[in-house]
Design a protein around this motif. Structure first.
Motif, PDB file in Angstrom:
ATOM      1  N   ASN A 224       0.863  -1.192   0.000  1.00 40.00           N
ATOM      2  CA  ASN A 224       0.000   0.000   0.000  1.00 40.00           C
ATOM      3  C   ASN A 224       0.896   1.238   0.000  1.00 40.00           C
ATOM      4  OD1 ASN A 224      -1.594   2.284   1.078  1.00 40.00           O
ATOM      5  ND2 ASN A 224      -3.199   0.773   1.414  1.00 40.00           N
ATOM      6  N   CYS A 225       0.598   2.200  -0.898  1.00 39.81           N
ATOM      7  CA  CYS A 225       1.480   3.371  -1.017  1.00 39.81           C
ATOM      8  C   CYS A 225       1.091   4.504  -0.067  1.00 39.81           C
ATOM      9  CB  CYS A 225       1.504   3.871  -2.460  1.00 39.81           C
ATOM     10  SG  CYS A 225      -0.032   4.675  -2.968  1.00 39.81           S
ATOM     11  N   GLY A 226      -0.054   4.391   0.603  1.00 39.73           N
ATOM     12  CA  GLY A 226      -0.477   5.453   1.517  1.00 39.73           C
ATOM     13  C   GLY A 226      -1.055   6.667   0.795  1.00 39.73           C
ATOM     14  N   ASP A 248      -2.407   8.296  -5.602  1.00 43.92           N
ATOM     15  CA  ASP A 248      -3.260   7.107  -5.672  1.00 43.92           C
ATOM     16  C   ASP A 248      -4.507   7.302  -4.813  1.00 43.92           C
ATOM     17  OD1 ASP A 248      -4.412   4.638  -5.650  1.00 43.92           O
ATOM     18  OD2 ASP A 248      -2.617   3.545  -5.037  1.00 43.92           O
ATOM     19  N   CYS A 251      -6.281   3.418  -2.726  1.00 44.87           N
ATOM     20  CA  CYS A 251      -5.867   2.520  -1.631  1.00 44.87           C
ATOM     21  C   CYS A 251      -6.130   3.070  -0.238  1.00 44.87           C
ATOM     22  CB  CYS A 251      -4.373   2.230  -1.778  1.00 44.87           C
ATOM     23  SG  CYS A 251      -3.366   3.713  -1.645  1.00 44.87           S
ATOM     24  N   CYS A 344       0.940  -0.334  -6.429  1.00 43.69           N
ATOM     25  CA  CYS A 344       0.379  -0.444  -5.075  1.00 43.69           C
ATOM     26  C   CYS A 344      -0.678  -1.551  -5.132  1.00 43.69           C
ATOM     27  CB  CYS A 344      -0.234   0.906  -4.712  1.00 43.69           C
ATOM     28  SG  CYS A 344      -1.350   0.905  -3.305  1.00 43.69           S
ATOM     29  N   TYR A 365       0.180   2.927 -12.688  1.00 45.55           N
ATOM     30  CA  TYR A 365       1.299   2.948 -11.740  1.00 45.55           C
ATOM     31  C   TYR A 365       2.676   3.100 -12.400  1.00 45.55           C
ATOM     32  CZ  TYR A 365      -1.990   1.750  -8.077  1.00 45.55           C
ATOM     33  OH  TYR A 365      -3.045   1.780  -7.192  1.00 45.55           O
TER      34      TYR A 365
HETATM   35 ZN   LIG Z   1      -1.735   3.144  -3.160  1.00 45.68          ZN
END
Ligand SMILES: [Zn+2]
Ligand SMILES: [Zn+2]
Length: 390
Positions: A224-226, A248, A251, A344, A365
């Protein structure tokens, strides 16, 4: 003072002819198995020993091998025992399946296809599985893909795993195989019979992800990229045009979107001092730092320390966090899980659920990439420069 610059140009040829149907994977690479049981499941095998007559191994037959000094002791179904330097259990057909269990892991039995080679190397048992490349890709998707069950998500994972495979076919060539089954390469716990994963691999057959110059990309991914992916130079000091920062929105409500950790203030201060911080001086310091966009460095006053280093030292889920002092504690409030570079996974799962196709997920991405047959990949040039000075 003179400087000697020695440049070694290493060209790894990845011409269209490099595509072969099988891959050699070292299995149980992170263990040091002292003994292994192989149970033939389907198909037909030959136990092939140098200078010996091959023995037929059929479904239901058990072959046990164990370290014996610096050789391998082998025990067969009919209780014949002997020692060898190496042996191959060779699959003779197209659907040869066997189970492997290593000593010290009761209950854990993995399913493999193809053939298995076993030999001792400096007192360590080495197990190499020769397996079909697409079955390997499916196994990696099952092991690395997490809980995502949408076909378009699984197809995006298959593209990543296959791109990695072709880009890194030479990763362990010096050791006599292509890849290991640990996270050093790609996690691979054997073949899978998961029909959705197999369908995802079949629907993307031979497809890989290429950069604008037609070379295979670094197919990095994370959990997960936050909310914001990281550029590759933030993490690996090398930048790639296709690994750009992406905002993003997908997520943010996923399981790994947020995390929190509390550290005693005294521990935080002594950590900063060990890292070279001279102390707050006369004016008290809050230690607060807001990271709402990814940044390289945390700052205590004007003293910088890379977020990536703090992540490693405290074993944090990500380097994307803010710092707040609350009384005698330091609270780290973080976003995401993993290095943040590339795809992600939790965002990709949400995209698939909302109807995006695997190509659209990949292109969201990775910037300016091409999804195409691996035969269109250009040779990958690796340039290594060694600098030495006296
Ligand atoms: Zn993400
Ligand atoms: Zn490896």
């Amino acid at each position: 003072m003179s400087r000697i610059i020695l440049s070694i140009l290493l060209v790894v040829l990845l011409s269209p002819g490099f595509v072969s149907a099988q891959v050699k994977v070292r299995v149980f690479a992170d263990r040091k198995p002292s003994g292994v049981s192989l149970l033939a499941d389907k198909g037909r095998f030959e136990l092939d020993i140098y200078d010996g007559t091959p023995t037929v191994v059929e479904p239901g037959d058990l072959v046990v091998f164990a370290m014996y000094g610096d050789r391998i002791a082998v025990k067969l179904k009919n209780s014949v025992s002997f020692t060898v330097d190496s042996l191959i259990v060779r699959g003779l057909g197209v659907n040869d399946l066997f189970f492997l269990r290593v000593n010290g892991t009761p209950g854990e039995r993995r399913h493999y296809s193809g053939s298995l080679k076993c030999y001792a190397d400096l007192g360590v048992m080495v197990l190499i599985n020769l397996c079909d490349q697409e079955e390997y890709v499916a196994g990696v998707v099952r092991t690395e893909g997490g809980p995502g069950r949408r076909i378009e998500y699984l197809k995006s994972q298959a593209l990543l795993a296959r791109t990695y495979l072709y880009r890194h076919l030479d990763r362990h060539l010096i050791d006599g195989y292509n890849l290991c089954d640990h996270t050093h390469c790609q996690a691979f716990n054997g073949v899978t019979s998961d029909s959705l994963v197999l369908r995802a691999v079949k629907e993307t057959r031979n497809q890989v992800i290429l950069a604008a110059d037609s070379t295979l990309i670094i197919s990095a991914f994370h959990s997960n990229c936050g909310g914001e992916t990281s550029t590759s130079d933030f993490v690996w000091l090398a930048s790639h045009a296709y690994l750009k920062k992406v905002n993003d929105p997908f997520c943010q409500k996923s399981p790994n979107a947020r995390w929190k950790k509390t550290i005693p203030l005294a521990e935080w201060e002594s950590y900063l001092k060990r890292s070279g911080f001279q102390g707050p001086g006369k004016t008290p310091l809050s230690y607060n730092f807001v990271q709402d966009k990814r940044q390289n460095n945390y700052k205590a006053g004007s003293f910088p320390i890379p977020f990536n280093r703090i992540r490693n030292d405290f074993d944090l889920k990500s380097s994307f966090f803010s710092v707040t002092r609350e009384g005698n504690s330091i609270i780290l409030r973080g976003r995401g899980y993993g290095h943040g570079v590339g795809l992600c996974q939790e965002g990709a799962m949400v995209m698939a659920a909302r109807g995006f196709l695997s190509d659209e997920i990949i292109k969201f991405y990775y910037s300016d990439v091409i999804i195409t047959d691996v035969k269109n990949a250009r040779p990958l040039k690796v340039i290594k420069t060694i600098n030495s000075s006296d």
